[in-house]
Motif scaffolding. Structure first.
Motif: not given
Length: 422
Positions: A122-127, A130-132, A378-379, A383-388
């Motif tokens: 699992i991963y997230s962002f420090t803030d 919304e940081e993404l 999921s996020v 992201i994957k589908n948007a990039r695709e």
């Protein structure tokens, strides 16, 4: 081995063994509940899988499509005749040509990312998340490459196939003309912009989830069993006995790196998720006492604080009952995310295939779609589908310009739904 001998699972293992000899249903799709019950028994569906579905989709296992939500299981049965046999044979997620192309690019251009993925669960962002979006915006506006129009409500899309142009009508502003539009709007919102009706855009509902964040002083609140958190299965849940509680995440355990500053090590952070497919049923308990209907109470500004207090109390009561934490939280925040998770009902992929064909015919590549309403909520999926779809659109434009495709062979009209056929 610990899981296999746990009382929750041990009694279900003999019935689950029938998966090795059970024949497939022969259906193109079915509900998660029907699939899991048929292959592993009702206990697996009610006690285990329903809890996972609460955590991912906040949805009802008896209504969601197994092919669209647990596609790997569907394909294991189809290809191997058994989910267990498929696992033993090392079967994994279905890979499309786009997946393989993206994997090759990552391995070649971003080896550090591949190493990160291999070591991370699992991963997230420090803030926070919304940081993404902030980082994406900061990068996009560099060098005036992108014009981001905020507070701009799109009211209509009109495509002209002869001139290869899409007119985007914006409330209170001049219309924008584009040669390609990628819509990341929820399907229902997109339908309102189009003159023609597409039943596939309005078929699936979305559920509302109340998210309650709580911060407790660590000296008064400790977890007996640290971990990621827990989810409430269907067999143990209803809006009556748990007020629609879906699960609770132990934020301080799951991502301790987000604790910083003076509070580091001094607080216990928990997040409760409530409602989903049980939202209105749960809210009706509060509504019945106020004399208002559940939907009226949900949307009425005068009842907003009552609703928030109801969900805050639901979360604190659950934490006291399940985790034996009786302390008063230092901070409680309630956010009600209306219609935030699309529900992929049985037959979803077939409907996306129909929509793919309709968009090709009616827009011929002028309109493509992406986002949580189509091929993954999921996020990561978004992201994957948007990039695709973005890379496919660019490849198509390059193909039209110089006759050479840059992605996966020559592309027909891009819709963003090509993956639905795999």
């Amino acid at each position: 081995m610990g899981a296999l001998t746990h009382p929750l699972l041990a009694a279900k293992i003999p019935r689950a063994g029938l998966d090795l000899v059970k024949k497939g249903s022969g259906q193109e799709d079915e509900s998660i509940q029907d699939f899991v019950t048929r292959r592993f028994g009702k206990g697996f569906s009610d006690d285990l899988i329903s809890a996972m579905v609460h955590g991912i989709y906040a949805g009802d296992v008896s209504k969601l499509s197994v092919r669209s939500t647990f596609g790997m299981l569907y394909h294991m049965e189809k290809d191997y005749g058994s989910v267990v046999l498929g696992m033993l044979m090392g079967a994994g997620a279905v890979e499309t040509p786009w997946d393989m192309t993206l994997k090759e690019k990552i391995a070649k251009e971003m080896p550090h990312l591949q190493e990160f993925v291999d070591k991370t669960s699992i991963y997230s962002f420090t803030d926070g998340l919304e940081e993404l979006s902030r980082s994406l915006e900061k990068d996009l506006v560099k060098g005036d490459r992108v014009d981001i129009q905020k507070d701009s409500i799109v009211e209509k899309l009109d495509a002209n196939l002869d001139s290869r142009d899409v007119r985007i009508s914006i409330r209170g502003k001049n219309a924008v003309h584009a040669n390609t539009v990628i819509s990341a709007l929820p399907p229902l919102k997109l339908q309102k912009l189009l003159s023609k009706q597409y039943p596939e855009l309005t078929y699936n509902p979305s559920v509302t989830v109340a998210v309650v964040n709580l911060v407790y002083p660590s000296e008064q609140a400790r977890l007996a069993s640290p971990g990621f958190g827990y989810l409430i299965p269907r067999s143990e849940n209803s809006a009556v006995n748990h007020r629609g509680l879906l699960g609770i995440v132990f934020d301080s355990c799951a991502i301790p790196e987000q604790d910083k500053g003076d509070s580091q090590g001094k607080t216990l952070k928990l997040t409760a998720m409530i409602g989903g497919h049980m939202f209105n049923e749960a809210l009706s308990q509060l509504a019945s006492g106020s004399g208002a209907g559940a939907s009226t109470l949900e949307l009425s500004g005068s009842h907003k604080e009552d609703v928030k207090e109801f969900f805050a109390k639901t979360a604190m009561d659950a934490i006291k009952k399940h985790l034996k934490i009786d302390a008063t939280p230092e901070l409680v925040k309630v956010h009600i995310h209306q219609e935030c998770i699309p529900q992929y009902l049985v037959g979803h992929l077939q409907r996306m295939q129909t929509l793919d064909q309709s968009l090709r015919k009616d827009f011929d590549g002028l309109l493509a779609v992406t986002g949580a309403g189509y091929l993954g909520v999921s996020v990561n999926d978004c992201i994957k589908n948007a990039r695709e779809v973005a890379e496919a659109v660019v490849s198509k434009l390059e193909e039209e310009e110089d006759g050479e495709a840059q992605l996966v062979g020559r592309q027909e009209a891009i819709t963003g739904l090509e993956r639905s056929w795999f």
